[in-house]
Design a protein around this motif. Structure first.
Motif, PDB file in Angstrom:
ATOM      1  N   SER A  59      -1.928   7.611   6.198  1.00  0.00           N
ATOM      2  CA  SER A  59      -3.237   7.017   5.922  1.00  0.00           C
ATOM      3  C   SER A  59      -3.110   5.539   5.577  1.00  0.00           C
ATOM      4  O   SER A  59      -4.102   4.839   5.513  1.00  0.00           O
ATOM      5  CB  SER A  59      -3.958   7.777   4.817  1.00  0.00           C
ATOM      6  OG  SER A  59      -3.344   7.530   3.585  1.00  0.00           O
ATOM      7  N   GLU A  60      -1.901   5.072   5.369  1.00  0.00           N
ATOM      8  CA  GLU A  60      -1.697   3.636   5.220  1.00  0.00           C
ATOM      9  C   GLU A  60      -1.515   2.963   6.578  1.00  0.00           C
ATOM     10  O   GLU A  60      -1.393   1.753   6.664  1.00  0.00           O
ATOM     11  CB  GLU A  60      -0.453   3.355   4.359  1.00  0.00           C
ATOM     12  CG  GLU A  60      -0.673   3.582   2.887  1.00  0.00           C
ATOM     13  CD  GLU A  60       0.602   3.425   2.081  1.00  0.00           C
ATOM     14  OE1 GLU A  60       1.577   2.863   2.602  1.00  0.00           O
ATOM     15  OE2 GLU A  60       0.621   3.886   0.931  1.00  0.00           O
ATOM     16  N   GLY A 214      -5.614   6.444   9.471  1.00  0.00           N
ATOM     17  CA  GLY A 214      -5.017   5.254   8.900  1.00  0.00           C
ATOM     18  C   GLY A 214      -5.236   3.982   9.691  1.00  0.00           C
ATOM     19  O   GLY A 214      -4.633   2.972   9.408  1.00  0.00           O
TER      20      GLY A 214
ATOM     21  N   SER B  59     -10.376   9.830   3.297  1.00  0.00           N
ATOM     22  CA  SER B  59      -9.663   8.825   4.086  1.00  0.00           C
ATOM     23  C   SER B  59     -10.577   8.188   5.123  1.00  0.00           C
ATOM     24  O   SER B  59     -10.214   7.202   5.738  1.00  0.00           O
ATOM     25  CB  SER B  59      -8.427   9.423   4.747  1.00  0.00           C
ATOM     26  OG  SER B  59      -8.806  10.290   5.777  1.00  0.00           O
TER      27      SER B  59
END
Lengths: 261, 261
Positions: A59-60, A214, B59
């Motif tokens: 998710s980064e 992400g 997210s």
DNA sequence: TTGCTCAACTTGTTGGTACAAGCTGATGTG
DNA sequence: CACATCAGCTTGTACCAACAAGTTGAGCAA
């Protein structure tokens, strides 16, 4: 023990350790990470905990995963888009300009096109200074580079303009370009206002652009003005990991010598 | 049964159902979602499955969670930043301009400031056309609005410029503004190139800007040019959910009448 | 009233298990 | 050789259990 630093949860320690190794080049772009099972052994943690750590990195936007294949470090290949070039005053990347740009970069362009008779959503209506829900023409474009989805572009024209420029409803590209067509009818675009925002994609956007977790989208809204009133509003949605926008303003003569391309 | 649509995994069905309810206004901005336990009953799914669905929405930037409190729908309050205003040609939001803007909007500004002697990282060096690793001065600013972290701004000045303008190394703000100070020394900024990109925050950025999961950052790089060469490079990092950038180019006389503020 | 304690809620972390599903290369059959 | 099959790897989905930790409000004590 361990230096008295704040006690991080284990899944975070896993993420931090892997992030460090990615940053330091232990795992370069495109490299495959060890499997969940291996990491589970290495960190003495359950598979669930390892997965929590990995999903943090996903998710980064640092890594991505595919079933059966494993996790790999994402590679970023960005495409720079010059939004302030004069030829773009008329239209953000009209069909021809887009094809030319992409071909010049040695890549293969491809796009699908659609025209719709619709009503203006609030966001658009505000910018076109028409009533929300009033009729509008939407010209929609879905663009690919080397078969990778690149962007979607939705241009709305207000009702009153369509009455004066009926060919806007023609399905398929207008050969001479919408801007020249409108100019021929005495409707000249003399300025524009750009708005740039970012957020995570909606499921629909994620589908169209094949965006994994992400990766944010870059939203570019351009409202074009005639001397009297707004004549169109274009929303372009880019994959944030593949695109960057440029604006050049003022005297940049000191720049061009050193710039490639 | 179920209309023959593709069989989605259960956690996705949960996310989709909740997303629909949020979009349709069943849960408005700021509203609290049912607890994991309640959702677990409603969807006949385990708590873990519910958590998977919820973390998807997190997210996506649609909701956020806090321990002990539950999940709530995120409210988006965006701040529009005009990047092409003439007064900003000199500097993207210098200290005073920032304070004034925020105060005018009825909010309370606050910033911390730091000067560092450092070496130019590659990204900066390219833009300043100096060697990577050569000395540079970094003036760093961390900005808050109503005590909410808003942006960080890092301006790098090349070594050769600092020699001619030693006050750039002074800790603390330069009263008349760096631009006027430089102009007084015969170094005039006549143009700039902006680059705008987006990505998920690094852990460091997430810490400084107090960004939760699912919120990207907006990166704004401005390289300022004198008639001869680049004189500074500023990277501003915004929370993507709180900011939007504007560029107005050409004749927009048709616009101003209808715009508020 | 004021202030403290604590039960009862919430989400966060970590472990476990089982099976589904995608991918690859080895193996064996035609 | 060509090709289908399958074992053995990978991640994906779904469930269970237990305890940690943050928040709130009820209720009791001073």
């Amino acid at each position: 023990m361990m230096g008295g630093m704040s006690k991080q949860p284990k899944y975070r320690q896993v993420a931090d350790a892997l992030r460090r190794e990615i940053d330091s080049g232990t795992y370069g772009p495109g490299a495959r990470l060890p499997s969940e099972a291996e990491l589970s052994t290495r960190f003495d943690a359950s598979r669930n905990t390892i997965r929590s750590g990995l999903s943090l990195l996903v998710s980064e936007g640092l890594i991505s995963s595919s079933q059966g294949l494993g996790y790999e470090v994402r590679k970023h290949e960005v495409f720079v888009l010059n939004a302030s070039k004069f030829e773009n005053l008329s239209f953000p990347q009209n069909g021809d300009a887009y094809s030319t740009d992409v071909t010049n970069a040695g890549r293969r362009p491809h796009q699908t096109f659609r025209v719709e008779l619709t009503t203006a959503p609030e966001y658009i209506a505000e910018r076109l200074t028409v009533d929300a829900g009033s009729r509008a023409v939407l010209r929609f474009c879905h663009r690919f580079v080397d078969d990778v989805p690149w962007s979607t572009q939705a241009t709305h024209y207000p009702d009153w303009l369509v009455e004066r420029a009926p060919r806007l409803t023609e399905p398929g590209d207008i050969a001479e370009g919408t801007t020249r067509y409108l100019a021929g009818l005495g409707i000249e675009q003399v300025g524009y206002a750009d708005e740039i925002a970012t957020r995570m994609p909606t499921p629909e956007e994620a589908r169209l652009l094949e965006i994994g977790a992400g990766v944010p989208v870059l939203l570019w809204t351009r409202t074009g003005y005639s001397p009297e009133r707004p004549i169109r509003c274009t929303i372009t949605t880019f994959r944030g990991d593949l695109n960057r926008m440029n604006y050049e303003i003022g005297d940049l003569s000191a720049r061009s010598e050193n710039e490639p391309q």
